[in-house]
Design a protein around this motif. Structure first.
Motif, short mmCIF file in Angstrom:
data_model
loop_
_atom_site.label_atom_id
_atom_site.label_comp_id
_atom_site.label_asym_id
_atom_site.label_seq_id
_atom_site.Cartn_x
_atom_site.Cartn_y
_atom_site.Cartn_z
N SER A 133 0.82 -1.22 0.00
CA SER A 133 0.00 0.00 0.00
C SER A 133 0.85 1.27 0.00
O SER A 133 0.30 2.36 0.01
CB SER A 133 -0.94 -0.01 1.21
N MET A 134 2.17 1.12 -0.04
CA MET A 134 3.06 2.28 -0.13
C MET A 134 3.19 2.73 -1.59
O MET A 134 2.77 2.02 -2.49
CB MET A 134 4.43 1.93 0.44
N PRO A 135 3.79 3.91 -1.87
CA PRO A 135 3.74 4.49 -3.23
C PRO A 135 4.26 3.59 -4.35
O PRO A 135 3.74 3.63 -5.45
CB PRO A 135 4.61 5.73 -3.09
N ARG A 136 5.28 2.75 -4.10
CA ARG A 136 5.85 1.98 -5.20
C ARG A 136 4.84 1.02 -5.82
O ARG A 136 4.76 0.87 -7.04
CB ARG A 136 7.08 1.20 -4.72
N HIS A 137 4.05 0.36 -4.97
CA HIS A 137 3.04 -0.57 -5.49
C HIS A 137 1.64 0.05 -5.49
O HIS A 137 0.81 -0.33 -6.29
CB HIS A 137 3.06 -1.88 -4.70
N ASP A 138 1.38 0.94 -4.54
CA ASP A 138 0.21 1.81 -4.58
C ASP A 138 -1.11 1.07 -4.75
O ASP A 138 -1.74 1.12 -5.80
CB ASP A 138 0.38 2.85 -5.71
N LEU A 139 -1.52 0.37 -3.71
CA LEU A 139 -2.80 -0.36 -3.76
C LEU A 139 -4.00 0.57 -3.97
O LEU A 139 -5.05 0.12 -4.40
CB LEU A 139 -3.00 -1.14 -2.45
N GLU A 140 -3.83 1.84 -3.67
CA GLU A 140 -4.99 2.74 -3.75
C GLU A 140 -5.48 2.93 -5.18
O GLU A 140 -6.61 3.36 -5.39
CB GLU A 140 -4.66 4.08 -3.11
N ARG A 141 -4.63 2.62 -6.18
CA ARG A 141 -5.11 2.74 -7.56
C ARG A 141 -6.18 1.70 -7.86
O ARG A 141 -6.91 1.82 -8.85
CB ARG A 141 -3.94 2.62 -8.56
N PHE A 142 -6.32 0.65 -7.03
CA PHE A 142 -7.41 -0.31 -7.19
C PHE A 142 -8.58 0.02 -6.25
O PHE A 142 -9.50 -0.76 -6.11
CB PHE A 142 -6.93 -1.73 -6.89
N GLY A 143 -8.50 1.15 -5.57
CA GLY A 143 -9.54 1.50 -4.61
C GLY A 143 -9.37 0.80 -3.28
O GLY A 143 -10.27 0.81 -2.45
N GLU B 139 3.45 -7.85 -5.28
CA GLU B 139 2.80 -8.19 -6.55
C GLU B 139 1.84 -9.35 -6.39
O GLU B 139 0.75 -9.37 -6.99
CB GLU B 139 3.85 -8.57 -7.61
N ALA B 140 2.22 -10.34 -5.57
CA ALA B 140 1.35 -11.50 -5.35
C ALA B 140 0.09 -11.09 -4.61
O ALA B 140 -1.01 -11.55 -4.94
CB ALA B 140 2.11 -12.57 -4.56
N LEU B 141 0.24 -10.19 -3.64
CA LEU B 141 -0.95 -9.71 -2.92
C LEU B 141 -1.86 -8.93 -3.86
O LEU B 141 -3.09 -9.07 -3.81
CB LEU B 141 -0.54 -8.84 -1.74
N ILE B 142 -1.25 -8.13 -4.76
CA ILE B 142 -2.05 -7.36 -5.71
C ILE B 142 -2.82 -8.31 -6.62
O ILE B 142 -4.01 -8.10 -6.89
CB ILE B 142 -1.14 -6.41 -6.52
N GLN B 143 -2.17 -9.40 -7.05
CA GLN B 143 -2.90 -10.37 -7.88
C GLN B 143 -4.04 -11.00 -7.09
O GLN B 143 -5.13 -11.21 -7.63
CB GLN B 143 -1.96 -11.46 -8.40
N GLY B 144 -3.80 -11.27 -5.81
CA GLY B 144 -4.87 -11.81 -4.98
C GLY B 144 -6.05 -10.86 -4.90
O GLY B 144 -7.21 -11.29 -4.95
N ILE B 145 -5.77 -9.56 -4.80
CA ILE B 145 -6.86 -8.58 -4.74
C ILE B 145 -7.59 -8.50 -6.08
O ILE B 145 -8.82 -8.41 -6.13
CB ILE B 145 -6.29 -7.21 -4.31
N LEU B 146 -6.83 -8.61 -7.21
CA LEU B 146 -7.49 -8.60 -8.52
C LEU B 146 -8.37 -9.84 -8.68
O LEU B 146 -9.47 -9.76 -9.25
CB LEU B 146 -6.43 -8.54 -9.63
N GLU B 147 -7.90 -10.99 -8.14
CA GLU B 147 -8.72 -12.20 -8.19
C GLU B 147 -9.99 -12.03 -7.37
O GLU B 147 -11.07 -12.47 -7.76
CB GLU B 147 -7.93 -13.40 -7.66
N LEU B 148 -9.85 -11.34 -6.24
CA LEU B 148 -11.02 -11.09 -5.40
C LEU B 148 -12.02 -10.21 -6.13
O LEU B 148 -13.23 -10.43 -6.08
CB LEU B 148 -10.60 -10.44 -4.08
N GLN B 149 -11.49 -9.19 -6.86
CA GLN B 149 -12.39 -8.31 -7.61
C GLN B 149 -13.13 -9.09 -8.70
O GLN B 149 -14.32 -8.87 -8.92
CB GLN B 149 -11.60 -7.15 -8.20
N LYS B 150 -12.41 -10.04 -9.34
CA LYS B 150 -13.08 -10.90 -10.34
C LYS B 150 -14.19 -11.70 -9.68
O LYS B 150 -15.28 -11.87 -10.23
CB LYS B 150 -12.06 -11.87 -10.95
#
Lengths: 157, 167
Positions: free
Chosen positions: B50-60, B142-153
């Motif tokens: 959730s820090m600027p480099r990966h920036d989870l906030e761009r997915f809300g 990156e793996a956590l971000i993919q997990g969140i994208l899977e959750l959104q799906k």
């Protein structure tokens, strides 16, 4: 290596103290005298209790290792107590406040009872936990509050 | 013709006719605020995500410190048996709809405490229902971000009023 005069002054405290030259450890046979011995040791300048370690010797006996340090002379000592599993060890919480949590941990993990401790209860595990998990004969319970803690996991693999 | 997203339909026509389910799912998937549940070293990767480099906030996706404001619980770390009851209690305090992401080997299956660990729950799915498992020890952001994208799906396949699409 410890100073010769220091070894002699510690051995003169009680007859139950013996010194092992090879490991540089003081062994104490009579556990009941531990509070009196440690009071005298603290008067020699050992004001810092670094660690208390509990050991299960697997022959019905338990052991405690006390590491002491003097912030003045920078000398370090180790005392080793060996006692039967149902014996009570005098608490040294009144001398070194560090002993409070170290003794509670020794009770929690190894079931060693300390007499004279002001707050003798478990420190890490839940208060209603059964058994003392670092003892060699400890068996993991199947369930805790309805949660399954599997021992045989072959069916899961 | 590829199906347009709600946003694309609105941009094209300034007018959208859509099923209510899709509208609700679009809103839910757009802002899965997560309940930060850092229990061990996985928490560092979750914070890093959730820090600027990966920036989870761009997915809300935005961290909340209370279960009452959260939609997703990310269980990041070793769940001890003592903690498991608290995990369950906090999950029950979250308002519906609620989702769980199990992050890292410990939360998935007990991880390194699988064989010898009297104090570790062998998987957080024994006490709460898990939607997405993220493997790794600890997983990279990156793996956590993919997990969140899977959750959104997964959220997009849900139905609030009718039968689920895959039933």
């Amino acid at each position: 290596m410890l100073d010769k005069s220091l070894i002699d002054s510690i051995k003169s405290i009680s007859d139950s103290i013996s010194f092992d030259e090879e490991s540089q450890i003081f062994n104490i046979e009579k556990v009941d005298e531990w509070l009196e011995i440690s009071t005298k040791v603290k008067e020699l300048g050992f004001d810092y209790l670094m660690c208390i370690t509990s050991i299960d010797l697997e022959d019905g006996n338990l052991s405690l290792a006390y590491n002491l340090n003097s912030t003045g002379s920078q000398a370090s000592l180790e005392f080793n107590l060996i006692f039967s599993a149902d014996a009570e060890v005098p608490s040294v919480e009144s001398l070194w406040k560090t002993a409070d949590w170290h003794e509670r941990e020794a009770y929690d993990m190894m079931g060693i009872k300390f007499s004279g401790h002001p707050d003798m209860k478990r420190i890490l595990l839940p208060h209603d936990w059964e058994g003392h998990p670092l003892k060699k004969d400890y068996e993991v319970a199947d369930y805790y509050h309805g949660m399954y803690v599997p021992k045989d996991k072959t069916s899961w693999e | 013709m590829a199906e347009l997203t709600l946003r694309e339909k609105f941009d094209r026509d300034n007018f959208v006719v859509e099923k209510l389910d899709n509208l609700i799912n679009w809103a839910r998937a757009g802002s899965p605020w997560y309940f930060q549940f850092g229990l061990a070293c996985c928490a560092i990767e979750m914070i890093g995500a959730s820090m600027p480099r990966h920036d989870l906030e761009r997915f809300g996706v935005f961290p909340r410190a209370t279960p009452r404001q959260a939609d997703v619980m990310i269980v990041a770390g070793t769940v001890t048996i003592k903690m498991a009851e608290r995990v369950k209690r906090l999950y029950e305090q979250m308002s519906d709809p609620k989702y769980v992401i199990s992050m890292g080997s410990c939360a998935n299956s007990g991880g390194p405490y699988w064989q010898h660990g009297y104090h570790v729950l062998k998987g957080v799915d024994l006490v709460v229902p898990v939607d997405v498992y993220v493997p790794g020890c600890p997983p990279r952001p990156e793996a956590l971000i993919q997990g969140i994208l899977e959750l959104q799906k997964h959220i997009h396949t849900e139905s609030t009023f009718g039968r689920p699409k895959n039933a």
